[in-house]
Structure formats: C-alpha cells, structure tokens
Design a protein around this motif. Structure first.
Motif, PDB file in Angstrom:
ATOM      1  N   SER A 192       0.831  -1.197   0.000  1.00  0.00           N
ATOM      2  CA  SER A 192       0.000   0.000   0.000  1.00  0.00           C
ATOM      3  C   SER A 192       0.871   1.253   0.000  1.00  0.00           C
ATOM      4  N   ASP A 193       0.328   2.353  -0.502  1.00  0.00           N
ATOM      5  CA  ASP A 193       1.046   3.623  -0.485  1.00  0.00           C
ATOM      6  C   ASP A 193       0.764   4.417   0.782  1.00  0.00           C
ATOM      7  N   THR A 194       0.011   3.830   1.703  1.00  0.00           N
ATOM      8  CA  THR A 194      -0.303   4.466   2.972  1.00  0.00           C
ATOM      9  C   THR A 194       0.463   3.766   4.091  1.00  0.00           C
ATOM     10  N   PRO A 195       1.258   4.511   4.870  1.00  0.00           N
ATOM     11  CA  PRO A 195       1.957   3.888   6.005  1.00  0.00           C
ATOM     12  C   PRO A 195       0.959   3.377   7.041  1.00  0.00           C
TER      13      PRO A 195
ATOM     14  N   ASP B 144      -0.967   2.624  10.695  1.00  0.00           N
ATOM     15  CA  ASP B 144      -1.383   3.492  11.783  1.00  0.00           C
ATOM     16  C   ASP B 144      -0.345   3.512  12.903  1.00  0.00           C
TER      17      ASP B 144
ATOM     18  N   ILE C  23      10.468   5.116   6.066  1.00  0.00           N
ATOM     19  CA  ILE C  23       9.326   5.855   6.615  1.00  0.00           C
ATOM     20  C   ILE C  23       9.849   7.174   7.177  1.00  0.00           C
TER      21      ILE C  23
ATOM     22  N   VAL D  59      -0.625   7.058  14.787  1.00  0.00           N
ATOM     23  CA  VAL D  59      -1.371   8.163  14.187  1.00  0.00           C
ATOM     24  C   VAL D  59      -2.722   8.345  14.869  1.00  0.00           C
ATOM     25  N   SER D  60      -3.469   7.254  15.081  1.00  0.00           N
ATOM     26  CA  SER D  60      -4.825   7.362  15.625  1.00  0.00           C
ATOM     27  C   SER D  60      -4.838   7.918  17.053  1.00  0.00           C
TER      28      SER D  60
ATOM     29  N   GLU E 192       2.224  12.629  11.134  1.00  0.00           N
ATOM     30  CA  GLU E 192       2.021  12.385   9.703  1.00  0.00           C
ATOM     31  C   GLU E 192       3.140  11.499   9.177  1.00  0.00           C
TER      32      GLU E 192
ATOM     33  N   TYR F  87       4.956   9.122   6.277  1.00  0.00           N
ATOM     34  CA  TYR F  87       4.982   9.060   4.813  1.00  0.00           C
ATOM     35  C   TYR F  87       6.146   8.184   4.370  1.00  0.00           C
TER      36      TYR F  87
END
Length: 78
Positions: free
Chosen positions: A2-5, A7, A27, A44-45, A73, A75
């Motif tokens: 996925s392109d999303t790191p 949580d 990261i 993150v959450s 954030e 990335y």
C-alpha cells in the motif's frame, strides 16, 4: 504494498508493531509539522510518538524513550 503507512509502527524488533519490510522501504515522520529523524515508535490514531531521551539506556540496554503528543504524519520517503 500500500502507499499508505500503517497506523502504528515501531523500530524495536521485540515489538508486535515491528515490520522490517516497511522500515526497509523508508518511513518519514512529520510531528507537529516538523521532520523528526529520531522516532522510535509512532501511532497516528492516538496522536503520539516515542523518541529517545538522550543517550540514557535502561537495564536491558534499550534507549529510554519519552512519549510526545501531537499531530503525527507518516509518509514513505521513496
């Protein structure tokens, strides 16, 4: 991949949130708008990061960490 790191991620191999493949990919973390390079773990959450507290080690030889709260954030660098 996925392109999303994820949580939550840790660079400690004994942690259940450790993922060697993601760490090898690279990261980056922006915390409160500033680039951080000394992050040991993040979520993150829940909005926190853990950073090393100087060069102090605990009795097992791991760096002591402090938990900082704020906007996180993650990335991918590549």
């Amino acid at each position: 991949m996925s392109d999303t790191p994820p949580d939550r991620l840790s660079n400690n191999p004994t942690s259940p949130f450790y993922d060697e493949a993601l760490l090898a990919r690279g990261i980056g973390i922006r915390f409160k708008g500033e680039e951080k390079t000394n992050v040991e773990e993040y979520c993150v959450s829940e909005g926190w990061i853990r950073v090393a507290a100087g060069k102090v080690l605990d009795r097992k030889g791991n760096p002591l960490t402090i938990k900082l709260s704020g906007e996180v954030e993650p990335y991918f660098r590549n």
